[in-house]
Design a protein around this motif. Structure first.
Motif, PDB file in Angstrom:
ATOM      1  N   THR A 169       0.848  -1.194   0.000  1.00  0.00           N
ATOM      2  CA  THR A 169       0.000   0.000   0.000  1.00  0.00           C
ATOM      3  C   THR A 169       0.885   1.246   0.000  1.00  0.00           C
ATOM      4  O   THR A 169       1.976   1.250   0.574  1.00  0.00           O
ATOM      5  CB  THR A 169      -0.932   0.029   1.231  1.00  0.00           C
ATOM      6  N   LEU A 170       0.385   2.287  -0.610  1.00  0.00           N
ATOM      7  CA  LEU A 170       1.167   3.533  -0.663  1.00  0.00           C
ATOM      8  C   LEU A 170       0.578   4.593   0.275  1.00  0.00           C
ATOM      9  O   LEU A 170       1.056   5.719   0.309  1.00  0.00           O
ATOM     10  CB  LEU A 170       1.190   4.062  -2.105  1.00  0.00           C
ATOM     11  N   ALA A 171      -0.431   4.182   1.042  1.00  0.00           N
ATOM     12  CA  ALA A 171      -1.150   5.142   1.891  1.00  0.00           C
ATOM     13  C   ALA A 171      -0.234   5.843   2.880  1.00  0.00           C
ATOM     14  O   ALA A 171      -0.428   7.027   3.195  1.00  0.00           O
ATOM     15  CB  ALA A 171      -2.268   4.431   2.635  1.00  0.00           C
ATOM     16  N   ASP A 172       0.764   5.123   3.404  1.00  0.00           N
ATOM     17  CA  ASP A 172       1.647   5.718   4.418  1.00  0.00           C
ATOM     18  C   ASP A 172       2.899   6.343   3.787  1.00  0.00           C
ATOM     19  O   ASP A 172       3.806   6.772   4.506  1.00  0.00           O
ATOM     20  CB  ASP A 172       2.062   4.650   5.442  1.00  0.00           C
ATOM     21  N   ILE A 173       2.959   6.385   2.445  1.00  0.00           N
ATOM     22  CA  ILE A 173       4.151   6.909   1.760  1.00  0.00           C
ATOM     23  C   ILE A 173       3.865   8.248   1.090  1.00  0.00           C
ATOM     24  O   ILE A 173       4.655   9.179   1.178  1.00  0.00           O
ATOM     25  CB  ILE A 173       4.646   5.884   0.692  1.00  0.00           C
ATOM     26  N   ILE A 187      -2.647  14.917 -14.805  1.00  0.00           N
ATOM     27  CA  ILE A 187      -2.720  13.840 -13.800  1.00  0.00           C
ATOM     28  C   ILE A 187      -1.298  13.462 -13.395  1.00  0.00           C
ATOM     29  O   ILE A 187      -0.373  13.508 -14.219  1.00  0.00           O
ATOM     30  CB  ILE A 187      -3.475  12.613 -14.344  1.00  0.00           C
ATOM     31  N   THR A 188      -1.129  13.116 -12.132  1.00  0.00           N
ATOM     32  CA  THR A 188       0.183  12.654 -11.642  1.00  0.00           C
ATOM     33  C   THR A 188       0.140  11.138 -11.491  1.00  0.00           C
ATOM     34  O   THR A 188      -0.758  10.598 -10.826  1.00  0.00           O
ATOM     35  CB  THR A 188       0.531  13.298 -10.285  1.00  0.00           C
ATOM     36  N   LEU A 189       1.092  10.458 -12.115  1.00  0.00           N
ATOM     37  CA  LEU A 189       1.209   9.004 -11.999  1.00  0.00           C
ATOM     38  C   LEU A 189       2.380   8.651 -11.094  1.00  0.00           C
ATOM     39  O   LEU A 189       3.311   9.441 -10.919  1.00  0.00           O
ATOM     40  CB  LEU A 189       1.429   8.365 -13.380  1.00  0.00           C
ATOM     41  N   LEU A 190       2.306   7.435 -10.528  1.00  0.00           N
ATOM     42  CA  LEU A 190       3.416   6.913  -9.705  1.00  0.00           C
ATOM     43  C   LEU A 190       4.047   5.754 -10.459  1.00  0.00           C
ATOM     44  O   LEU A 190       3.351   4.824 -10.886  1.00  0.00           O
ATOM     45  CB  LEU A 190       2.893   6.429  -8.350  1.00  0.00           C
ATOM     46  N   VAL A 191       5.367   5.807 -10.611  1.00  0.00           N
ATOM     47  CA  VAL A 191       6.077   4.813 -11.413  1.00  0.00           C
ATOM     48  C   VAL A 191       7.180   4.167 -10.577  1.00  0.00           C
ATOM     49  O   VAL A 191       7.956   4.872  -9.917  1.00  0.00           O
ATOM     50  CB  VAL A 191       6.711   5.466 -12.670  1.00  0.00           C
ATOM     51  N   LYS A 218       9.915  13.152  -9.428  1.00  0.00           N
ATOM     52  CA  LYS A 218      10.558  13.266  -8.104  1.00  0.00           C
ATOM     53  C   LYS A 218      10.471  11.900  -7.434  1.00  0.00           C
ATOM     54  O   LYS A 218       9.424  11.251  -7.494  1.00  0.00           O
ATOM     55  CB  LYS A 218       9.811  14.311  -7.264  1.00  0.00           C
ATOM     56  N   MET A 219      11.569  11.436  -6.825  1.00  0.00           N
ATOM     57  CA  MET A 219      11.510  10.155  -6.091  1.00  0.00           C
ATOM     58  C   MET A 219      10.952  10.421  -4.700  1.00  0.00           C
ATOM     59  O   MET A 219      11.487  11.238  -3.946  1.00  0.00           O
ATOM     60  CB  MET A 219      12.904   9.514  -5.986  1.00  0.00           C
ATOM     61  N   ILE A 220       9.850   9.709  -4.364  1.00  0.00           N
ATOM     62  CA  ILE A 220       9.224   9.948  -3.051  1.00  0.00           C
ATOM     63  C   ILE A 220       9.421   8.771  -2.085  1.00  0.00           C
ATOM     64  O   ILE A 220       9.122   8.879  -0.900  1.00  0.00           O
ATOM     65  CB  ILE A 220       7.717  10.272  -3.191  1.00  0.00           C
ATOM     66  N   ALA A 221       9.908   7.641  -2.595  1.00  0.00           N
ATOM     67  CA  ALA A 221      10.172   6.479  -1.714  1.00  0.00           C
ATOM     68  C   ALA A 221      11.148   5.545  -2.405  1.00  0.00           C
ATOM     69  O   ALA A 221      11.256   5.536  -3.641  1.00  0.00           O
ATOM     70  CB  ALA A 221       8.887   5.742  -1.385  1.00  0.00           C
ATOM     71  N   GLU A 222      11.829   4.741  -1.579  1.00  0.00           N
ATOM     72  CA  GLU A 222      12.809   3.802  -2.138  1.00  0.00           C
ATOM     73  C   GLU A 222      12.876   2.562  -1.254  1.00  0.00           C
ATOM     74  O   GLU A 222      12.757   2.657  -0.035  1.00  0.00           O
ATOM     75  CB  GLU A 222      14.189   4.474  -2.213  1.00  0.00           C
ATOM     76  N   ASP A 223      13.024   1.394  -1.907  1.00  0.00           N
ATOM     77  CA  ASP A 223      13.283   0.174  -1.139  1.00  0.00           C
ATOM     78  C   ASP A 223      14.513  -0.514  -1.735  1.00  0.00           C
ATOM     79  O   ASP A 223      15.230   0.088  -2.545  1.00  0.00           O
ATOM     80  CB  ASP A 223      12.052  -0.747  -1.117  1.00  0.00           C
ATOM     81  N   ASN A 248       9.866  -0.209 -21.251  1.00  0.00           N
ATOM     82  CA  ASN A 248      11.182   0.137 -20.698  1.00  0.00           C
ATOM     83  C   ASN A 248      11.379  -0.368 -19.261  1.00  0.00           C
ATOM     84  O   ASN A 248      12.283   0.066 -18.569  1.00  0.00           O
ATOM     85  CB  ASN A 248      11.377   1.659 -20.736  1.00  0.00           C
ATOM     86  N   ARG A 249      10.498  -1.308 -18.830  1.00  0.00           N
ATOM     87  CA  ARG A 249      10.562  -1.903 -17.488  1.00  0.00           C
ATOM     88  C   ARG A 249      10.336  -0.873 -16.375  1.00  0.00           C
ATOM     89  O   ARG A 249      10.846  -0.993 -15.283  1.00  0.00           O
ATOM     90  CB  ARG A 249      11.900  -2.635 -17.269  1.00  0.00           C
ATOM     91  N   PHE A 250       9.559   0.183 -16.707  1.00  0.00           N
ATOM     92  CA  PHE A 250       9.089   1.117 -15.685  1.00  0.00           C
ATOM     93  C   PHE A 250       7.618   0.774 -15.422  1.00  0.00           C
ATOM     94  O   PHE A 250       6.803   0.811 -16.347  1.00  0.00           O
ATOM     95  CB  PHE A 250       9.181   2.579 -16.158  1.00  0.00           C
ATOM     96  N   MET A 251       7.286   0.399 -14.172  1.00  0.00           N
ATOM     97  CA  MET A 251       5.928  -0.070 -13.874  1.00  0.00           C
ATOM     98  C   MET A 251       5.082   1.037 -13.241  1.00  0.00           C
ATOM     99  O   MET A 251       5.419   1.545 -12.168  1.00  0.00           O
ATOM    100  CB  MET A 251       5.973  -1.275 -12.920  1.00  0.00           C
ATOM    101  N   VAL A 252       3.997   1.406 -13.903  1.00  0.00           N
ATOM    102  CA  VAL A 252       3.088   2.434 -13.391  1.00  0.00           C
ATOM    103  C   VAL A 252       2.124   1.793 -12.395  1.00  0.00           C
ATOM    104  O   VAL A 252       1.440   0.816 -12.724  1.00  0.00           O
ATOM    105  CB  VAL A 252       2.306   3.109 -14.533  1.00  0.00           C
ATOM    106  N   ARG A 253       2.071   2.319 -11.181  1.00  0.00           N
ATOM    107  CA  ARG A 253       1.136   1.807 -10.173  1.00  0.00           C
ATOM    108  C   ARG A 253      -0.255   2.388 -10.429  1.00  0.00           C
ATOM    109  O   ARG A 253      -0.403   3.575 -10.713  1.00  0.00           O
ATOM    110  CB  ARG A 253       1.573   2.231  -8.751  1.00  0.00           C
ATOM    111  N   GLU A 254      -1.271   1.522 -10.315  1.00  0.00           N
ATOM    112  CA  GLU A 254      -2.659   1.991 -10.458  1.00  0.00           C
ATOM    113  C   GLU A 254      -3.058   2.655  -9.144  1.00  0.00           C
ATOM    114  O   GLU A 254      -3.656   2.039  -8.266  1.00  0.00           O
ATOM    115  CB  GLU A 254      -3.593   0.819 -10.785  1.00  0.00           C
ATOM    116  N   PHE A 255      -2.699   3.919  -8.995  1.00  0.00           N
ATOM    117  CA  PHE A 255      -2.957   4.607  -7.732  1.00  0.00           C
ATOM    118  C   PHE A 255      -3.391   6.031  -8.045  1.00  0.00           C
ATOM    119  O   PHE A 255      -2.735   6.752  -8.796  1.00  0.00           O
ATOM    120  CB  PHE A 255      -1.683   4.639  -6.883  1.00  0.00           C
ATOM    121  N   TYR A 256      -4.519   6.431  -7.445  1.00  0.00           N
ATOM    122  CA  TYR A 256      -4.993   7.793  -7.615  1.00  0.00           C
ATOM    123  C   TYR A 256      -5.265   8.357  -6.225  1.00  0.00           C
ATOM    124  O   TYR A 256      -5.943   7.735  -5.411  1.00  0.00           O
ATOM    125  CB  TYR A 256      -6.253   7.822  -8.495  1.00  0.00           C
ATOM    126  N   TYR A 257      -4.722   9.520  -5.976  1.00  0.00           N
ATOM    127  CA  TYR A 257      -4.772  10.098  -4.620  1.00  0.00           C
ATOM    128  C   TYR A 257      -6.203  10.454  -4.235  1.00  0.00           C
ATOM    129  O   TYR A 257      -6.877  11.222  -4.900  1.00  0.00           O
ATOM    130  CB  TYR A 257      -3.875  11.337  -4.556  1.00  0.00           C
TER     131      TYR A 257
END
Length: 387
Positions: A169-173, A187-191, A218-223, A248-257
């Motif tokens: 989940t990205l709720a806490d990120i 629209i802003t996407l998360l990749v 902008k990078m907002i999180a990293e693992d 290009n092996r960049f995965m878009v997360r299906e997430f809308y704020y």
């Protein structure tokens, strides 16, 4: 060793001498620790009633044992973070506000006259014990289901915060300021970008499709595997951008704020954690009290069984002596041999069949039960080992 043998033999002079002989041999050879097991003068009733009661008590014995085992195991589940302390919570109330460890309760057993008055018929005592244990089992099912429901829901929400950036989940990120919100066109996407592709992402994201806002990433999180980047673009090129990103092996997360939804998810997590914490104390107290109640009831069932079997085996008037033996782990076979020699006069045929297992006793259907010249029941406390 947490296995005990509850046995009985007639209480006449000849058999009292046999008891003394057994005590002498077992203590001298360190075969077992022995103590008298006191059973009060219960009302006998008719022999027909005793035969029926014998079967009922056998079933009740098995049922009561299964219930205390369930409670002991569930205490282990509830005390998930301190399982090493489970055993010290398995106590038996010996009356007069005294709590004993299980072995002490067993070796000092006293019939609870207030709870199970001995002036009533044996069947009444048996039914009272059965009703008590059945009620405890029903309450255990209800309470454990309620607690497990909270625990399960909490675990499934907590699991969402685990895993990598592709699945968790990205709720806490994410934060509100990471997104362009309420725009008709943008629209802003998360990749999710692999670590090895950070440089490639920075060089190419603006050209993956038309209408990508320059310098909007902008990078907002990293693992350990990669980073989560934002990118803003026009809504009408969103599908094209997703397809090119995947190539290009960049995965878009299906997430809308959605601020309300994220707030609800956080509040639900906090509420479940709070509910679990609030229920933990009362539930553990209930489990400890009812483990004690069920265990005490179980040992009273054992005492009843010894009484009934002794009367059926040795006849009237009631005159038998019950004894509790705790065998030395290494001397179980030797102890059994000593008991068979000392008490073989009680049932020569049964004693002979034990010495010769191939021998059949006409008319005796044991249905795989252990049968000895003396009355015998096993109490196995290792069943309650939750460590």
């Amino acid at each position: 060793m947490s296995e005990f043998w509850l046995i009985s033999a007639p209480g006449d002079k000849t058999n009292l001498q046999a008891w003394e002989r057994m005590n002498t041999v077992t203590s001298k050879s360190n075969l077992s620790s022995n103590s008298k097991f006191h059973i009060p003068d219960l009302k006998v009733g008719t022999l027909d009633a005793l035969v029926g009661l014998s079967d009922e008590l056998g079933k009740l014995d098995t049922f009561a044992e299964s219930v205390i085992k369930k409670i002991a195991q569930y205490i282990g589940e509830v005390m998930e973070d301190s399982k090493d302390k489970v055993q010290e919570n398995l106590l038996a109330n010996g009356g007069r506000c005294c709590e004993f460890d299980l072995i002490s309760y067993l070796t000092r057993f006293e019939w609870d006259m207030a709870k199970y008055p001995i002036k009533q018929p044996l069947k009444n005592i048996s039914e009272a014990l059965s009703k008590q244990v059945t009620q405890i089992e029903a309450d255990l099912k209800t309470r454990s289901a309620a607690y497990n429901n909270i625990k399960g829901n909490l675990q499934s929400l907590e699991k969402k915060t685990m895993g990598n950036l592709l699945t968790r989940t990205l709720a806490d990120i994410v934060h509100k300021e990471d997104f362009v919100l309420n725009s008709e066109y943008l629209i802003t996407l998360l990749v999710v970008v692999p670590k090895s592709s950070y440089v490639q992402w920075q060089k190419t994201y603006e050209s993956l499709s038309d209408m990508v806002v320059p310098r909007s990433t902008k990078m907002i999180a990293e693992d350990a595997e990669g980073g989560l980047f934002t990118v803003t673009l026009f809504r009408k090129v969103m599908d094209d951008f997703k397809a090119k990103a995947r190539e290009n092996r960049f995965m878009v997360r299906e997430f809308y704020y959605d601020e309300k939804e994220l707030k609800c998810e956080k509040e639900e997590l906090m509420k479940l954690a709070s509910d679990k914490k609030q229920q933990y104390g009362p539930l553990l107290r209930w489990l400890k009290v009812n483990f004690s109640e069920a265990f005490v009831a179980w040992i009273h069932v054992k005492a009843l069984r010894v009484f009934v079997e002794s009367v059926l085996r040795y006849g009237l008037p009631v005159n038998f002596q019950a004894m509790l033996l705790q065998p030395n782990r290494k001397s179980v076979k030797r102890l059994r041999d000593v008991l068979n020699v000392v008490f073989k006069h009680l049932d020569e045929v049964a004693a002979a069949s034990i010495m010769d297992p191939g021998m059949d006793i006409p008319g005796l259907q044991l249905s795989n039960q252990e049968y000895y010249p003396y009355v015998y029941f096993k109490i196995d406390l290792s069943l309650l080992d939750c460590s």
